[in-house]
Design a protein around this motif. Sequence first.
Motif, PDB file in Angstrom:
ATOM      1  N   ASP A  24      16.435  -7.756  17.075  1.00 37.67           N
ATOM      2  CA  ASP A  24      17.144  -8.211  15.872  1.00 37.67           C
ATOM      3  C   ASP A  24      17.529  -7.036  14.982  1.00 37.67           C
ATOM      4  N   GLU A  25      16.588  -6.106  14.812  1.00 34.32           N
ATOM      5  CA  GLU A  25      16.858  -4.925  13.982  1.00 34.32           C
ATOM      6  C   GLU A  25      17.962  -4.075  14.594  1.00 34.32           C
TER       7      GLU A  25
ATOM      8  N   GLU B 141      20.380  -5.076  16.624  1.00 33.17           N
ATOM      9  CA  GLU B 141      21.654  -5.797  16.482  1.00 33.17           C
ATOM     10  C   GLU B 141      22.186  -5.692  15.051  1.00 33.17           C
ATOM     11  N   ARG B 142      21.281  -5.783  14.076  1.00 34.43           N
ATOM     12  CA  ARG B 142      21.696  -5.677  12.677  1.00 34.43           C
ATOM     13  C   ARG B 142      22.282  -4.295  12.387  1.00 34.43           C
ATOM     14  N   LEU B 143      21.628  -3.258  12.881  1.00 36.99           N
ATOM     15  CA  LEU B 143      22.111  -1.897  12.657  1.00 36.99           C
ATOM     16  C   LEU B 143      23.428  -1.645  13.396  1.00 36.99           C
ATOM     17  N   LYS B 144      23.561  -2.168  14.600  1.00 34.47           N
ATOM     18  CA  LYS B 144      24.813  -2.004  15.342  1.00 34.47           C
ATOM     19  C   LYS B 144      25.961  -2.717  14.626  1.00 34.47           C
ATOM     20  N   LYS B 145      25.650  -3.883  14.070  1.00 34.00           N
ATOM     21  CA  LYS B 145      26.680  -4.625  13.333  1.00 34.00           C
ATOM     22  C   LYS B 145      27.118  -3.854  12.093  1.00 34.00           C
ATOM     23  N   LEU B 146      26.144  -3.230  11.409  1.00 35.54           N
ATOM     24  CA  LEU B 146      26.480  -2.420  10.237  1.00 35.54           C
ATOM     25  C   LEU B 146      27.318  -1.204  10.609  1.00 35.54           C
TER      26      LEU B 146
END
Length: 122
Positions: A60-61, A63-68
Amino acid sequence: MHFSPYFPHVLYSVALTSISINSVSQRKKAEDEKSRVQAQISILESIKQQLQSNKPLSTDELERLKKLARASAGDAELAAAPKEEITWGDIFSGKKPVVAEDEEVSKWDMQDLESLRKEMSK
């Protein structure tokens, strides 16, 4: 035709104002782009450090960083949108920009059209 003795000064003032506003706008765009790229680099470096460490990285972390790190949808739309150039000749001749079929006519253009229709019907 007689021009006012102040005409050249007014013309130079308008030109300098236009150039300075354009320059400030370009500088702001460059600063925004630089800060956006720096933020992406920082996020990607954070991902790199976490992946290189022995600590497990949650999906999850990650994916969140990749999205950012990805460019936002608004940035992608702005980059992909064709930019219509407006020349000084178009401005001085009063030429209106061409509206594509899928674009909506603004209320100001509609008011202009209505005023022209009224004038033509007289």
